[in-house]
Design a protein around this motif. Structure first.
Motif, PDB file in Angstrom:
ATOM      1  N   VAL A  80       0.845  -1.192   0.000  1.00 53.19           N
ATOM      2  CA  VAL A  80       0.000   0.000   0.000  1.00 53.19           C
ATOM      3  C   VAL A  80       0.882   1.245   0.000  1.00 53.19           C
ATOM      4  N   GLY A  81       0.578   2.198  -0.891  1.00 57.31           N
ATOM      5  CA  GLY A  81       1.287   3.470  -0.864  1.00 57.31           C
ATOM      6  C   GLY A  81       0.828   4.300   0.321  1.00 57.31           C
ATOM      7  N   ILE A  82       1.783   4.830   1.086  1.00 58.43           N
ATOM      8  CA  ILE A  82       1.473   5.621   2.281  1.00 58.43           C
ATOM      9  C   ILE A  82       2.166   6.969   2.164  1.00 58.43           C
ATOM     10  N   GLY A  83       1.386   8.048   2.260  1.00 51.11           N
ATOM     11  CA  GLY A  83       1.947   9.390   2.203  1.00 51.11           C
ATOM     12  C   GLY A  83       1.890  10.056   3.566  1.00 51.11           C
ATOM     13  N   LEU A  84       2.947  10.771   3.916  1.00 47.63           N
ATOM     14  CA  LEU A  84       3.019  11.473   5.205  1.00 47.63           C
ATOM     15  C   LEU A  84       3.122  12.972   4.967  1.00 47.63           C
ATOM     16  N   VAL A  85       2.190  13.725   5.561  1.00 42.55           N
ATOM     17  CA  VAL A  85       2.219  15.180   5.498  1.00 42.55           C
ATOM     18  C   VAL A  85       2.811  15.680   6.812  1.00 42.55           C
ATOM     19  N   PHE A  86       4.016  16.220   6.738  1.00 39.80           N
ATOM     20  CA  PHE A  86       4.734  16.639   7.940  1.00 39.80           C
ATOM     21  C   PHE A  86       4.130  17.920   8.525  1.00 39.80           C
ATOM     22  N   GLN A  87       4.336  18.096   9.825  1.00 38.45           N
ATOM     23  CA  GLN A  87       3.751  19.237  10.536  1.00 38.45           C
ATOM     24  C   GLN A  87       4.201  20.575   9.954  1.00 38.45           C
ATOM     25  N   GLN A  88       5.482  20.701   9.619  1.00 37.21           N
ATOM     26  CA  GLN A  88       6.014  21.970   9.126  1.00 37.21           C
ATOM     27  C   GLN A  88       6.098  22.016   7.599  1.00 37.21           C
ATOM     28  N   ALA A  89       5.330  21.181   6.925  1.00 35.19           N
ATOM     29  CA  ALA A  89       5.271  21.107   5.456  1.00 35.19           C
ATOM     30  C   ALA A  89       6.515  20.471   4.854  1.00 35.19           C
ATOM     31  N   ALA A  90       7.706  20.764   5.409  1.00 35.14           N
ATOM     32  CA  ALA A  90       8.956  20.119   4.995  1.00 35.14           C
ATOM     33  C   ALA A  90       9.218  20.271   3.499  1.00 35.14           C
ATOM     34  N   LEU A  91       9.033  21.487   2.995  1.00 31.33           N
ATOM     35  CA  LEU A  91       9.342  21.756   1.594  1.00 31.33           C
ATOM     36  C   LEU A  91      10.820  22.130   1.447  1.00 31.33           C
ATOM     37  N   PHE A  92      11.364  21.876   0.267  1.00 28.54           N
ATOM     38  CA  PHE A  92      12.743  22.270  -0.021  1.00 28.54           C
ATOM     39  C   PHE A  92      12.751  23.741  -0.433  1.00 28.54           C
ATOM     40  N   ASP A  93      13.394  24.582   0.378  1.00 28.35           N
ATOM     41  CA  ASP A  93      13.370  26.029   0.132  1.00 28.35           C
ATOM     42  C   ASP A  93      14.006  26.412  -1.195  1.00 28.35           C
ATOM     43  N   SER A  94      14.992  25.638  -1.646  1.00 29.54           N
ATOM     44  CA  SER A  94      15.726  25.991  -2.864  1.00 29.54           C
ATOM     45  C   SER A  94      15.032  25.523  -4.136  1.00 29.54           C
ATOM     46  N   LEU A  95      13.924  24.779  -3.997  1.00 30.14           N
ATOM     47  CA  LEU A  95      13.184  24.280  -5.150  1.00 30.14           C
ATOM     48  C   LEU A  95      11.873  25.039  -5.313  1.00 30.14           C
TER      49      LEU A  95
END
Length: 260
Positions: A80-95
């Motif tokens: 099963v594919g499982i996706g996790l949405v982190f509390q602080q969004a956890a985006l790459f600032d340089s992208l």
């Protein structure tokens, strides 16, 4: 009753001298909206990371669609594919937003850049953020960054349908947002559950009363490493469980020990 899509059996986890999970049993069923609640430091986020395969328990078993997981997510193929949405969004600032949302496809698929951009645009449209693919995370509000992280979590891979998320795990998705922005995120979580291309099964960790009531159907209450109570949302206001009553009243008087 249907078999759970995810089941934890006797899961324990200790960090140093702190036993955050103590033989926890937990089930998530197909199409369910499960709320995992309780005071801070009671292992809620730890459970999500164990389910996602990012953290190994000290003991216990993890069953995914009837198959026992051995090790972490990278140690074997998950049914099963499982996706996790982190509390602080956890985006790459340089992208850019487009590069963030399409990150896994750029890294692990043979799709053309144009095709990935089309898929990213579809997901950004689903979370209410069309036309922002060329922006950077620093240019977005907190609520917008959360929605971008949702788009990334539901990203599908046409080359490998097994990677498509069937379960989403939300870790405090409305933390740090004002009430209006929180409502937007709560509505989006429910919307993604019903949309084609979204994800109809999820577990959400949250402290916020409105988020608990608006995004959950069934609730488990964690305290001192154990599931202390379980019920549906309507049970919140009628239960005699002292832990639940204290938690929702915000009272400092009761069985929950107030730190500090």
């Amino acid at each position: 009753m249907a078999e759970p899509i995810i089941e934890l059996k006797g899961i324990s986890k200790t960090f140093g001298d702190n036993k955050v999970l103590d033989e926890v049993d937990l089930k998530i069923y197909q199409g369910e909206a499960l709320g995992i609640i309780g005071p801070s430091g009671t292992g809620k986020s730890t459970i999500l990371r164990i389910i996602a395969g990012l953290l190994a328990p000290d003991s216990g078993e993890i069953w995914i669609q009837g198959k026992q997981r051995q090790g972490l997510i990278e140690d074997g193929e998950s049914p099963v594919g499982i996706g996790l949405v982190f509390q602080q969004a956890a985006l790459f600032d340089s992208l850019t937003v487009e590069e963030n949302v399409g990150f896994l496809l750029y890294q692990h698929s043979k799709l053309s850049r144009q095709r990935i951009r089309e898929l990213v645009s579809e997901k950004l449209e689903m979370v209410g953020l069309p036309g922002i693919g060329d922006r950077y995370p620093a240019e977005l509000s907190g609520g917008m960054r959360k929605r971008v992280s949702f788009a990334r979590a539901i990203m599908s891979n046409p080359d490998n349908p097994k990677d498509n998320p069937e379960v989403l795990l939300y870790d405090e998705p409305t933390a740090g947002l004002d009430p209006v922005a929180s409502t937007v995120i709560e509505d989006l979580i429910r919307d993604l559950q019903s949309k084609t291309g979204g994800c109809n099964t999820y577990a959400i960790v949250t402290h916020q009363d409105s988020t608990i009531r608006r995004t959950s159907n069934r609730i488990v209450f964690l305290y001192q490493g154990k599931v202390q109570w379980e019920g549906v949302v309507d049970d919140i206001d009628i239960t005699e469980n002292a832990l639940v009553r204290q938690f929702f009243s915000g009272s400092v008087e009761g069985p929950i020990q107030v730190a500090g």
